[in-house]
Design an enzyme around this catalytic site. Structure first.
Site, PDB file in Angstrom:
ATOM      1  N   ASN A 129      -8.314   7.320  -0.668  1.00 32.97           N
ATOM      2  CA  ASN A 129      -7.804   6.245   0.190  1.00 32.97           C
ATOM      3  C   ASN A 129      -7.918   4.902  -0.520  1.00 32.97           C
ATOM      4  O   ASN A 129      -8.964   4.594  -1.102  1.00 32.97           O
ATOM      5  CB  ASN A 129      -8.601   6.201   1.493  1.00 32.97           C
ATOM      6  CG  ASN A 129      -8.603   7.537   2.193  1.00 32.97           C
ATOM      7  OD1 ASN A 129      -7.562   8.067   2.541  1.00 32.97           O
ATOM      8  ND2 ASN A 129      -9.788   8.101   2.381  1.00 32.97           N
ATOM      9  N   ASP A 173      -5.211   9.446   2.354  1.00 30.49           N
ATOM     10  CA  ASP A 173      -5.050  10.868   2.082  1.00 30.49           C
ATOM     11  C   ASP A 173      -4.807  11.636   3.381  1.00 30.49           C
ATOM     12  O   ASP A 173      -4.918  11.081   4.474  1.00 30.49           O
ATOM     13  CB  ASP A 173      -6.252  11.424   1.308  1.00 30.49           C
ATOM     14  CG  ASP A 173      -7.559  11.427   2.099  1.00 30.49           C
ATOM     15  OD1 ASP A 173      -7.552  11.681   3.315  1.00 30.49           O
ATOM     16  OD2 ASP A 173      -8.616  11.194   1.472  1.00 30.49           O
ATOM     17  N   HIS A 183       1.840 -12.738   2.506  1.00 26.05           N
ATOM     18  CA  HIS A 183       0.789 -12.957   1.514  1.00 26.05           C
ATOM     19  C   HIS A 183      -0.575 -12.756   2.165  1.00 26.05           C
ATOM     20  O   HIS A 183      -0.885 -13.368   3.177  1.00 26.05           O
ATOM     21  CB  HIS A 183       0.924 -14.374   0.962  1.00 26.05           C
ATOM     22  CG  HIS A 183      -0.071 -14.718  -0.087  1.00 26.05           C
ATOM     23  ND1 HIS A 183      -0.534 -15.992  -0.252  1.00 26.05           N
ATOM     24  CD2 HIS A 183      -0.680 -13.974  -1.034  1.00 26.05           C
ATOM     25  CE1 HIS A 183      -1.392 -16.023  -1.261  1.00 26.05           C
ATOM     26  NE2 HIS A 183      -1.493 -14.809  -1.749  1.00 26.05           N
TER      27      HIS A 183
END
Length: 151
Positions: free
Chosen positions: A137, A30, A22
Protein backbone atom coordinates in the site's frame (compact mmCIF):
# COMPACT_ATOMS: atom_id res chain seq x y z
CA UNK A 1 -8.13 5.32 -26.08
CA UNK A 2 -6.10 8.47 -26.02
CA UNK A 3 -2.59 8.93 -27.34
CA UNK A 4 0.06 9.11 -24.66
CA UNK A 5 -2.27 7.97 -21.85
CA UNK A 6 -1.54 4.63 -20.23
CA UNK A 7 -4.46 2.28 -21.12
CA UNK A 8 -4.60 1.06 -17.50
CA UNK A 9 -5.95 4.48 -16.49
CA UNK A 10 -9.74 4.28 -16.62
CA UNK A 11 -11.90 7.32 -17.40
CA UNK A 12 -12.96 7.41 -13.74
CA UNK A 13 -9.35 7.35 -12.55
CA UNK A 14 -8.32 10.05 -15.02
CA UNK A 15 -11.17 12.23 -13.71
CA UNK A 16 -10.03 11.73 -10.10
CA UNK A 17 -6.40 12.51 -10.92
CA UNK A 18 -7.48 15.69 -12.74
CA UNK A 19 -9.77 16.78 -9.88
CA UNK A 20 -7.08 16.41 -7.24
CA UNK A 21 -5.39 19.61 -6.17
CA UNK A 22 -1.90 20.41 -4.92
CA UNK A 23 -1.34 18.53 -1.68
CA UNK A 24 -4.21 16.07 -2.14
CA UNK A 25 -3.29 12.43 -1.61
CA UNK A 26 -4.28 9.27 -3.44
CA UNK A 27 -3.92 5.78 -1.95
CA UNK A 28 -2.80 2.84 -4.06
CA UNK A 29 -3.92 -0.23 -2.14
CA UNK A 30 -3.36 -3.95 -2.37
CA UNK A 31 -6.24 -6.43 -2.69
CA UNK A 32 -6.19 -7.11 1.08
CA UNK A 33 -6.67 -3.46 2.04
CA UNK A 34 -9.77 -2.30 3.92
CA UNK A 35 -10.61 0.07 1.09
CA UNK A 36 -14.42 0.01 1.28
CA UNK A 37 -14.38 0.85 4.98
CA UNK A 38 -11.81 3.65 4.68
CA UNK A 39 -13.23 5.09 1.44
CA UNK A 40 -16.47 6.33 2.95
CA UNK A 41 -17.25 9.65 1.28
CA UNK A 42 -14.41 9.48 -1.24
CA UNK A 43 -13.89 7.87 -4.64
CA UNK A 44 -12.99 4.18 -4.57
CA UNK A 45 -11.67 2.95 -7.91
CA UNK A 46 -11.01 -0.68 -8.78
CA UNK A 47 -8.11 -1.97 -10.88
CA UNK A 48 -8.66 -5.61 -9.93
CA UNK A 49 -6.38 -7.08 -12.60
CA UNK A 50 -3.41 -4.82 -11.99
CA UNK A 51 -0.46 -5.29 -9.65
CA UNK A 52 1.02 -2.47 -7.63
CA UNK A 53 4.13 -1.87 -9.73
CA UNK A 54 2.06 -1.59 -12.92
CA UNK A 55 -0.52 0.66 -11.23
CA UNK A 56 2.19 2.93 -9.84
CA UNK A 57 3.81 3.17 -13.27
CA UNK A 58 0.53 4.22 -14.89
CA UNK A 59 -0.47 6.78 -12.25
CA UNK A 60 2.97 8.33 -11.87
CA UNK A 61 3.07 8.86 -15.66
CA UNK A 62 0.51 11.65 -15.14
CA UNK A 63 0.62 12.62 -11.47
CA UNK A 64 3.30 15.11 -10.42
CA UNK A 65 4.60 14.48 -6.90
CA UNK A 66 4.68 17.32 -4.38
CA UNK A 67 8.21 18.69 -4.20
CA UNK A 68 7.26 21.12 -1.40
CA UNK A 69 7.15 18.36 1.23
CA UNK A 70 9.94 16.16 2.53
CA UNK A 71 8.21 12.86 1.73
CA UNK A 72 5.61 12.92 -1.08
CA UNK A 73 5.50 9.10 -1.14
CA UNK A 74 4.57 6.87 1.80
CA UNK A 75 4.13 3.13 2.18
CA UNK A 76 2.65 0.88 4.85
CA UNK A 77 5.34 -0.48 7.14
CA UNK A 78 5.22 -4.27 7.47
CA UNK A 79 4.16 -5.26 11.00
CA UNK A 80 6.57 -7.27 13.16
CA UNK A 81 9.59 -6.29 11.08
CA UNK A 82 12.53 -4.09 12.08
CA UNK A 83 12.35 -0.38 11.27
CA UNK A 84 13.48 0.24 7.71
CA UNK A 85 12.65 -3.30 6.54
CA UNK A 86 10.85 -3.41 3.18
CA UNK A 87 9.15 -6.24 1.33
CA UNK A 88 10.36 -7.21 -2.15
CA UNK A 89 7.37 -5.37 -3.65
CA UNK A 90 8.03 -2.21 -1.64
CA UNK A 91 11.71 -2.27 -2.64
CA UNK A 92 10.78 -2.76 -6.30
CA UNK A 93 8.20 0.04 -6.43
CA UNK A 94 10.43 2.50 -4.56
CA UNK A 95 13.41 1.60 -6.76
CA UNK A 96 11.21 2.18 -9.84
CA UNK A 97 10.22 5.66 -8.56
CA UNK A 98 13.81 6.60 -7.77
CA UNK A 99 15.26 5.21 -11.02
CA UNK A 100 12.71 7.13 -13.09
CA UNK A 101 13.58 10.36 -11.26
CA UNK A 102 10.21 10.92 -9.58
CA UNK A 103 11.69 11.02 -6.05
CA UNK A 104 14.93 10.56 -4.19
CA UNK A 105 15.21 7.58 -1.84
CA UNK A 106 14.93 9.79 1.25
CA UNK A 107 11.61 11.21 -0.01
CA UNK A 108 9.81 7.94 0.72
CA UNK A 109 8.32 7.47 4.18
CA UNK A 110 7.39 4.27 6.02
CA UNK A 111 4.21 4.60 8.08
CA UNK A 112 3.12 2.18 10.80
CA UNK A 113 0.02 0.21 9.79
CA UNK A 114 -2.58 1.88 12.02
CA UNK A 115 -1.13 5.36 11.44
CA UNK A 116 -1.34 4.57 7.71
CA UNK A 117 -5.07 3.83 8.09
CA UNK A 118 -5.58 7.17 9.84
CA UNK A 119 -3.78 9.03 7.05
CA UNK A 120 -5.88 7.21 4.43
CA UNK A 121 -9.00 8.71 6.02
CA UNK A 122 -7.76 12.14 4.87
CA UNK A 123 -6.90 11.03 1.32
CA UNK A 124 -8.82 12.25 -1.70
CA UNK A 125 -9.33 8.79 -3.23
CA UNK A 126 -8.37 5.13 -3.01
CA UNK A 127 -7.36 2.89 -5.91
CA UNK A 128 -7.86 -0.77 -5.02
CA UNK A 129 -5.56 -2.93 -7.13
CA UNK A 130 -5.33 -6.69 -7.57
CA UNK A 131 -1.94 -6.76 -5.82
CA UNK A 132 -1.75 -9.89 -3.62
CA UNK A 133 1.40 -8.96 -1.69
CA UNK A 134 0.32 -7.92 1.82
CA UNK A 135 1.37 -4.43 2.92
CA UNK A 136 1.58 -3.38 -0.74
CA UNK A 137 0.00 0.00 0.00
CA UNK A 138 1.26 3.44 -0.99
CA UNK A 139 0.15 7.06 -0.64
CA UNK A 140 1.11 9.69 -3.21
CA UNK A 141 0.87 13.45 -2.56
CA UNK A 142 0.05 15.44 -5.68
CA UNK A 143 2.28 18.33 -6.65
CA UNK A 144 1.97 21.01 -9.30
CA UNK A 145 2.86 21.43 -12.93
CA UNK A 146 3.98 24.98 -13.53
CA UNK A 147 6.23 27.20 -15.51
CA UNK A 148 9.13 28.90 -13.76
CA UNK A 149 8.21 32.14 -12.00
CA UNK A 150 9.09 35.24 -13.99
CA UNK A 151 11.51 37.57 -12.24
Amino acid sequence: MLKGIDPLLTPELLKVLAEMGHGDEIVLADANFTAATLAKGKPLLHLAGAGMARTMEAIISLLPLDQDVAEPVAYMQVSHQPEGWRSALQRHVIHQLVEQGHVQAQQVEAIERFAFYERVKQAYAIVLTGELQPYGNFILKKGVICEPLAG
